[in-house]
Design an enzyme around this catalytic site. Sequence first.
Site, PDB file in Angstrom:
ATOM      1  N   ASP A 120     -71.525 -27.143  48.709  1.00 21.68           N
ATOM      2  CA  ASP A 120     -70.777 -28.327  49.132  1.00 21.68           C
ATOM      3  C   ASP A 120     -71.466 -29.559  48.549  1.00 21.68           C
ATOM      4  O   ASP A 120     -72.667 -29.761  48.763  1.00 21.68           O
ATOM      5  CB  ASP A 120     -70.732 -28.406  50.660  1.00 21.68           C
ATOM      6  CG  ASP A 120     -69.761 -29.460  51.149  1.00 21.68           C
ATOM      7  OD1 ASP A 120     -68.682 -29.080  51.633  1.00 21.68           O
ATOM      8  OD2 ASP A 120     -70.070 -30.664  51.046  1.00 21.68           O
ATOM      9  N   ASN A 128     -65.920 -41.129  46.504  1.00 24.82           N
ATOM     10  CA  ASN A 128     -64.500 -41.491  46.498  1.00 24.82           C
ATOM     11  C   ASN A 128     -64.282 -42.889  47.061  1.00 24.82           C
ATOM     12  O   ASN A 128     -63.512 -43.688  46.511  1.00 24.82           O
ATOM     13  CB  ASN A 128     -63.695 -40.480  47.313  1.00 24.82           C
ATOM     14  CG  ASN A 128     -63.397 -39.212  46.545  1.00 24.82           C
ATOM     15  OD1 ASN A 128     -63.276 -39.232  45.323  1.00 24.82           O
ATOM     16  ND2 ASN A 128     -63.279 -38.099  47.244  1.00 24.82           N
ATOM     17  N   ASP A 137     -62.999 -37.025  41.103  1.00 22.24           N
ATOM     18  CA  ASP A 137     -62.525 -35.956  40.216  1.00 22.24           C
ATOM     19  C   ASP A 137     -63.503 -35.727  39.073  1.00 22.24           C
ATOM     20  O   ASP A 137     -63.746 -34.589  38.656  1.00 22.24           O
ATOM     21  CB  ASP A 137     -61.152 -36.318  39.640  1.00 22.24           C
ATOM     22  CG  ASP A 137     -60.044 -36.254  40.679  1.00 22.24           C
ATOM     23  OD1 ASP A 137     -60.292 -35.702  41.775  1.00 22.24           O
ATOM     24  OD2 ASP A 137     -58.944 -36.757  40.403  1.00 22.24           O
ATOM     25  N   GLU A 163     -64.506 -30.507  48.047  1.00 22.42           N
ATOM     26  CA  GLU A 163     -65.794 -30.379  47.363  1.00 22.42           C
ATOM     27  C   GLU A 163     -66.501 -29.085  47.723  1.00 22.42           C
ATOM     28  O   GLU A 163     -67.715 -28.947  47.518  1.00 22.42           O
ATOM     29  CB  GLU A 163     -66.690 -31.574  47.692  1.00 22.42           C
ATOM     30  CG  GLU A 163     -67.158 -31.668  49.129  1.00 22.42           C
ATOM     31  CD  GLU A 163     -66.187 -32.372  50.055  1.00 22.42           C
ATOM     32  OE1 GLU A 163     -66.640 -32.922  51.073  1.00 22.42           O
ATOM     33  OE2 GLU A 163     -64.965 -32.392  49.768  1.00 22.42           O
TER      34      GLU A 163
END
Length: 246
Positions: A120, A128, A137, A163
């Site tokens: 993770d 973000n 991304d 993720e």
Amino acid sequence: MIQTIHKLGRPSIVLLITFVSVSTSLFITSMVFYVWQRSAISNIGIAAAILTPLTVAPFVSWYLLGVLMKVSALEQEMRLLASLDPLTGLLNRRAFFNDAKVLVNYAIREQISVSIVALDLDKFKSINDTYGHSAGDLALTNFTKVLKSCCRQSDVIGRLGGEEFAILLPNTSADEAYQFTQRLHLALGHSSIKVENTLIKYTVSIGLLSLVPTQMDTIESLLHKVDGSLYLAKNSGRNRTVVYGR
């Protein structure tokens, strides 16, 4: 059918179809002459029976085989796309579980070790929120590149969502799997993404489980166990590997 075409080759199949067409045409024409005229087939009949399929069959069969091969290639491409995550190109959740299930069952049957890795990205939401989803991304695609560079061709890698990633390392001992996770941490430490002239570094937390699976084990149950180790890694400082049971 498609496998046969690829094995024998398109020209060979066309020749075979043409031969069968000519043979069938001769047989049918001979039967027509015998039933209707009670005589053997004439020379004109033989010529017509041979020339008609010899003229038509090669072109028609070549075209139809081409169409069939294109449809098959498109079908394979669509099947492949349906199993891949569109952003990273890794196996999606469904495909990962399907492939991992096969390897777990093989390990149970052969009594060999497998390792399950749950990963993770750390503080992914902040990337973000700070730099936008395009930066997120970019981090995911960069992570995929680094991850693949550390994996073997036989390893099964999947993006389970967001993720979250998972890897099944077949025929891999606990020590080998742990060394793999350390190589990944090190590789990410030397990697970064660039967003608007800003270099962004990120890390990953990892849960690891290695064992010789039993009949009671499934890929779902194994991932459930290793998720607990991943949770501990996230809550004990991040950017580390926690081995299940230690």
